[in-house]
Structure formats: C-alpha cells, structure tokens
Design an enzyme around this catalytic site. Structure first.
Site, mmCIF file in Angstrom:
data_model
loop_
_atom_site.group_PDB
_atom_site.id
_atom_site.type_symbol
_atom_site.label_atom_id
_atom_site.label_comp_id
_atom_site.label_asym_id
_atom_site.label_seq_id
_atom_site.Cartn_x
_atom_site.Cartn_y
_atom_site.Cartn_z
ATOM 1 N N ASN A 147 0.975 -1.303 0.152
ATOM 2 C CA ASN A 147 -0.017 0.142 -0.013
ATOM 3 C C ASN A 147 0.835 1.198 -0.017
ATOM 4 O OD1 ASN A 147 0.531 0.845 2.778
ATOM 5 N ND2 ASN A 147 -0.227 -1.093 3.344
ATOM 6 N N LYS A 177 -14.037 2.067 14.949
ATOM 7 C CA LYS A 177 -12.795 1.469 15.239
ATOM 8 C C LYS A 177 -12.371 1.535 16.751
ATOM 9 C CE LYS A 177 -11.274 1.492 10.552
ATOM 10 N NZ LYS A 177 -10.795 2.193 9.412
ATOM 11 N N LYS A 196 -12.270 -1.998 18.521
ATOM 12 C CA LYS A 196 -10.842 -2.431 18.684
ATOM 13 C C LYS A 196 -10.450 -2.211 20.288
ATOM 14 C CE LYS A 196 -9.564 -2.206 13.903
ATOM 15 N NZ LYS A 196 -8.490 -2.372 13.120
ATOM 16 N N PHE A 220 -4.879 4.045 14.390
ATOM 17 C CA PHE A 220 -5.016 5.157 13.243
ATOM 18 C C PHE A 220 -6.376 4.640 12.417
ATOM 19 C CE2 PHE A 220 -1.901 8.385 12.532
ATOM 20 C CZ PHE A 220 -1.164 8.106 13.409
ATOM 21 N N LYS A 278 8.362 -17.884 -9.421
ATOM 22 C CA LYS A 278 7.860 -16.557 -10.206
ATOM 23 C C LYS A 278 6.633 -17.316 -10.927
ATOM 24 C CE LYS A 278 8.584 -13.275 -13.400
ATOM 25 N NZ LYS A 278 9.576 -12.850 -14.648
ATOM 26 N N ASP A 280 -5.831 -9.059 12.750
ATOM 27 C CA ASP A 280 -6.036 -7.669 13.189
ATOM 28 C C ASP A 280 -5.184 -7.627 14.195
ATOM 29 O OD1 ASP A 280 -6.800 -5.094 14.041
ATOM 30 O OD2 ASP A 280 -8.279 -5.020 12.738
ATOM 31 N N ILE A 281 -3.928 -6.961 14.467
ATOM 32 C CA ILE A 281 -3.093 -7.067 15.284
ATOM 33 C C ILE A 281 -3.692 -6.045 16.475
ATOM 34 C CG2 ILE A 281 -0.713 -6.145 16.164
ATOM 35 C CD1 ILE A 281 -0.064 -6.304 12.997
HETATM 36 N N1 CTP Z 1 -4.543 -2.732 11.798
HETATM 37 C C1 CTP Z 1 -4.036 -3.817 12.481
HETATM 38 N N2 CTP Z 1 -3.913 -4.997 12.091
HETATM 39 C C2 CTP Z 1 -4.667 -5.072 10.771
HETATM 40 C C3 CTP Z 1 -4.962 -4.064 10.071
HETATM 41 C C4 CTP Z 1 -5.038 -2.724 10.899
HETATM 42 O O1 CTP Z 1 -3.484 -3.670 13.672
HETATM 43 N N3 CTP Z 1 -4.613 -6.288 10.177
HETATM 44 C C5 CTP Z 1 -4.422 -1.469 12.731
HETATM 45 C C6 CTP Z 1 -3.928 -0.125 11.957
HETATM 46 O O2 CTP Z 1 -2.282 -0.330 12.340
HETATM 47 C C7 CTP Z 1 -4.441 0.746 12.262
HETATM 48 C C8 CTP Z 1 -5.861 0.409 12.494
HETATM 49 O O3 CTP Z 1 -5.867 -1.176 12.679
HETATM 50 O O4 CTP Z 1 -4.214 1.303 13.617
HETATM 51 C C9 CTP Z 1 -6.691 0.496 11.336
HETATM 52 O O5 CTP Z 1 -7.915 -0.035 11.325
HETATM 53 P P1 CTP Z 1 -8.532 -1.027 10.311
HETATM 54 O O6 CTP Z 1 -9.895 -1.209 10.608
HETATM 55 O O7 CTP Z 1 -7.740 -2.150 9.838
HETATM 56 O O8 CTP Z 1 -8.429 0.209 8.865
HETATM 57 P P2 CTP Z 1 -8.822 -0.029 7.368
HETATM 58 O O9 CTP Z 1 -8.305 -1.401 7.030
HETATM 59 O O10 CTP Z 1 -8.536 0.963 6.814
HETATM 60 O O11 CTP Z 1 -10.325 -0.604 8.032
HETATM 61 P P3 CTP Z 1 -11.488 -0.869 6.746
HETATM 62 O O12 CTP Z 1 -10.928 -1.490 5.767
HETATM 63 O O13 CTP Z 1 -12.355 -1.595 7.750
HETATM 64 O O14 CTP Z 1 -12.152 0.583 6.669
#
Ligand code: CTP
Length: 399
Positions: free
Chosen positions: A207, A333, A337, A319, A286, A302-303
């Site tokens: 990304n 969020k 979370k 964030f 590849k 999701d960490i």
């Molecule tokens: N995050 C995380 N682990 C993941 C994905 C995201 O810890 N696998 C954390 C990011 O570091 C950030 C927050 O979660 O602090 C963002 O939330 P998230 O819901 O994952 O954001 P998006 O992917 O942008 O959400 P969505 O697709 O649901 O809009």
C-alpha cells in the site's frame, strides 16, 4: 524551570536574527543565565549591543577574543544546559554536520556536549536543497532537536517553507527542552509503514504508506523522554536516533513482533498500514503469465484488535485513514478494537495522508466516560507528532 539554567544562544546571519532578540529577552526575564554568541554576519542584522543589553552579558563574536570576559570563549560558551541556535542558516548547519569550527559559533557547537535546539531559517530553495536536508538528517541522527521553519512569505517576497518558526512555538520548545520529558519512564511500542504480502518471490501486495507519520511519532516519543521500540514495515526511511528499530515485512511478522514485546510496554501506537488481506498461497517460483489469473486472498490477523482483547493497563492508540465519513468510521474502530485513542485522517484531503510531510488529523479519545475530540490543522508530521505525544502524556496523567 529557568533559574540557574545556563543557555547559550547562537545567532547566525539571517534576517530572522532580529527575532532572537525577543527570545533572549524572554529567557533573561524567566531567570535563565543566558549568553549570546553571534556570527559576524548576524551582527549585520542585529547589533551586539542590543543582545548585550537584553542578555545582560557581554556578547561573544570572535574566537580569538582575549578580553577578560572570557577565558576561552568557545569553550566557556559550550558549557551550558542548552545550546539554542536561532536562527540557524544553511551554512551553519553544513558546518555543524561536517565538524567545521572556523568561527566562534561553529567552534562552540563543536566543543559542546549540551542538548541542541535548532531553529533554521532560510530561503525555501536553500532549505529544500538536498545538501541542507542531508545535513539536518545527520544532525538529527546525532540527537539535535529541530524547530521546523514555518510556511509563508519570506523576506525576499517568495512563498514557501523557510521562515523562522513562531516565537511562541520557539518558547514552548525551549520549555520542553529544559523539562523532563512528559513521557519519561514510559515504554512505547510504535508500528509504522506498510506491510508487503508476497504472491511469489518477485511480487507482493502493498500500500502507499511511506512510514513518515510513524517515524515522526517515534522521534517525538523519544524526544518526550520515552523508551521507544519502532516495529517498521518496509520503509526507505533511516532509523530515528535513539530508537530501537525492528524491521519486518508482512502482517504476520508484524503481529509476531508486536506480541513478543506487548507485555513489556505501556503504550502501543499502531500507525502501520497493515494489510487486511494476504494471498492464500505464496507460490515458491515466479508465476509465469498464461491467460487470465485470479488471486485468492485470506484475511490477515488484526493486530490492534487482538491487543484490545488483552488490554490490561496498556494505553492503545490506533489510526483510521479514511476517504469519507471520517469521524463515524474512526469512532467505530475506537470502540470495536477497544482503544483509548484513535488518530483519524481523511487521506483524500490535500496535505493529509500518505507519503507527504504534512498531515491534518482529528483525534478521538475517551476521558471520564465521555468521548472527546481534538482537531489538528494542516502542519508538518513532525510538529503534529510532538503535539500528539503531549496529548497522550496528559491522558496518561488523567488515567
Ligand atoms: N491494523 C492492525 N492489524 C491489521 C489491520 C490494521 O493492527 N491487520 C491497525 C492499523 O495499524 C490501524 C488500525 O488498525 O491502527 C486501522 O484499522 P482498520 O480497521 O484495519 O483500518 P482499515 O483497514 O482502513 O479499515 P476498513 O477496511 O475496515 O475501513
């Protein structure tokens, strides 16, 4: 806070030198023991007599000054609690970065072990010149703190970044430098950058995150006195000074690295743009092109949500980067979370979001059962990071 503090103000030759007068006068009124070292060019912009009158002490300009006021001028001036460079020109930064000491001020910098607070001011092109930026980076790596120049109309009439920061901001930074950091004794785990999810040995899903916001926060946390561990996804940024850095590639590696350190930290700030999906299988070789291809994706863990399930006494910050309905998604969020704070930005706005040096943020946080909101208008990622650390420190105090 200022009584008994020895501060040496080094004034280099730029039009902003006149603003140093207000700061020196203020420091004197606060009770600081303030000495002034000026370059000869600085004396073209503001007289040594003005600085002598405001500081109440003789002003040093000449490395060979053998008058009775100084024993060895650059050594006497180097012995201080804070070395303030105001303004610092491109030339002064270049000399400091490369160890030159051919005049009183540069020799004082060389001879000093004191913390340095540096407020550059110069023409935009000089500030943006890769040589100046590289010199700033070198000095930051050595632990110098910078008060970034502001944007606006410069003395030459051009618009851009390069004017000396506001005097009130400079005063605030001096206060911060003399105080014990508000996050002293706290251990902060920060994540930054993107993650790369490999498809085969040469391709990955990634990304646009550059890591700039997370790295700026790591520097700000360090400057606020915290012990900082930065777990970074792939980013081209250099390690911030004084910060322990652990580099990872994928969401799973970041998950493992964060959980390994979680118990030992007080605050977690997840600034990383962690991939939500990864390829279901990583091809060992590849992939060769052959007609249509499809990619099966599976969710990553999701960490942050997993940390929220085991929150304990940790202070958790997430964030939310959104393109619409910013506050509603951010609040969702925060609650989903189980966070203490969420830092939200609308990445579709000019000056906010990925890769740039600036950001526009809204922060939602809980306090005494209510949800509060603090907005941060367009400013550099470094400056807003400093303000975010102050907000986090206040919240920890209130907790
Ligand atoms: N995050 C995380 N682990 C993941 C994905 C995201 O810890 N696998 C954390 C990011 O570091 C950030 C927050 O979660 O602090 C963002 O939330 P998230 O819901 O994952 O954001 P998006 O992917 O942008 O959400 P969505 O697709 O649901 O809009």
């Amino acid at each position: 806070m200022f009584k008994g503090k020895k501060i040496t103000a080094g004034i280099a030759g730029g039009i902003a030198a006149y603003k140093a007068a207000e700061v020196v006068s203020w420091l004197k009124q606060q009770g600081a023991d303030i000495s002034v070292a000026m370059t000869k060019n600085a004396a073209e912009f503001i007289t040594p007599l003005s600085m002598k009158t405001l500081s109440g002490r003789p002003v040093a300009m000449d490395i060979m000054d053998t008058s009775s006021d100084w024993h060895v001028p650059h050594v006497d001036l180097a012995d201080c609690d804070l070395l303030l460079l105001l303004p610092a020109t491109a030339n002064l930064l270049a000399k400091a970065a490369h160890g030159l000491g051919d005049d009183l001020l540069s020799a004082t910098i060389l001879a000093s072990n004191a913390p340095v607070l540096c407020a550059p001011a110069m023409h935009t092109n000089m500030y943006n010149n890769p040589a100046t930026q590289e010199n700033i980076r070198i000095l930051q790596q050595r632990g110098w703190s910078f008060i970034e120049p502001g944007w606006g109309r410069l003395a030459c009439g051009a618009l851009g970044q390069g004017r000396l920061a506001d005097v009130e901001q400079i005063k605030e930074r001096i206060r911060d430098s003399l105080q014990e950091g508000p996050l002293k004794g706290k251990r902060i785990l920060l994540t930054a950058g993107p993650t790369h999810e490999y498809i085969d040995p040469v391709r990955f899903l990634g990304n646009r995150s550059s890591g700039k916001m997370g790295y700026a926060m790591a520097e700000a946390a360090r400057a606020a006195g915290a012990e900082v561990l930065l777990i970074s996804g792939p980013s081209s940024l250099p390690d911030p000074a004084g910060v322990r850095v652990h580099r990872v590639v994928s969401a799973q590696e970041m998950y493992d690295a964060v959980w390994k350190e979680y118990e030992d930290c007080d605050i977690v700030i997840m600034a990383a743009a962690v991939a939500d999906y990864r390829p279901a299988h990583v091809e060992p070789n590849k992939i060769k092109k052959s007609g249509e291809q499809s990619l099966q994706l599976v969710r990553t863990r999701d960490i942050l949500a997993s940390l929220g399930e085991h929150k304990g006494s940790h202070f958790l910050v997430g964030f939310a980067a959104e393109t619409n309905d910013l506050l509603a998604y951010a609040q969702d969020k925060l609650e989903r979370k189980n966070l203490d704070m969420i830092i939200a930005n609308d990445v579709s706005q000019a000056g906010a979001g990925f890769d740039g040096d600036t950001n526009i943020l809204s922060v939602l946080y809980r306090q005494d059962g209510s949800l509060l909101r603090q907005d941060y208008p367009l400013q550099s990622k470094k400056e807003v990071s400093r303000q975010l650390m102050a907000l986090i420190a206040r919240q920890l105090e209130n907790a």
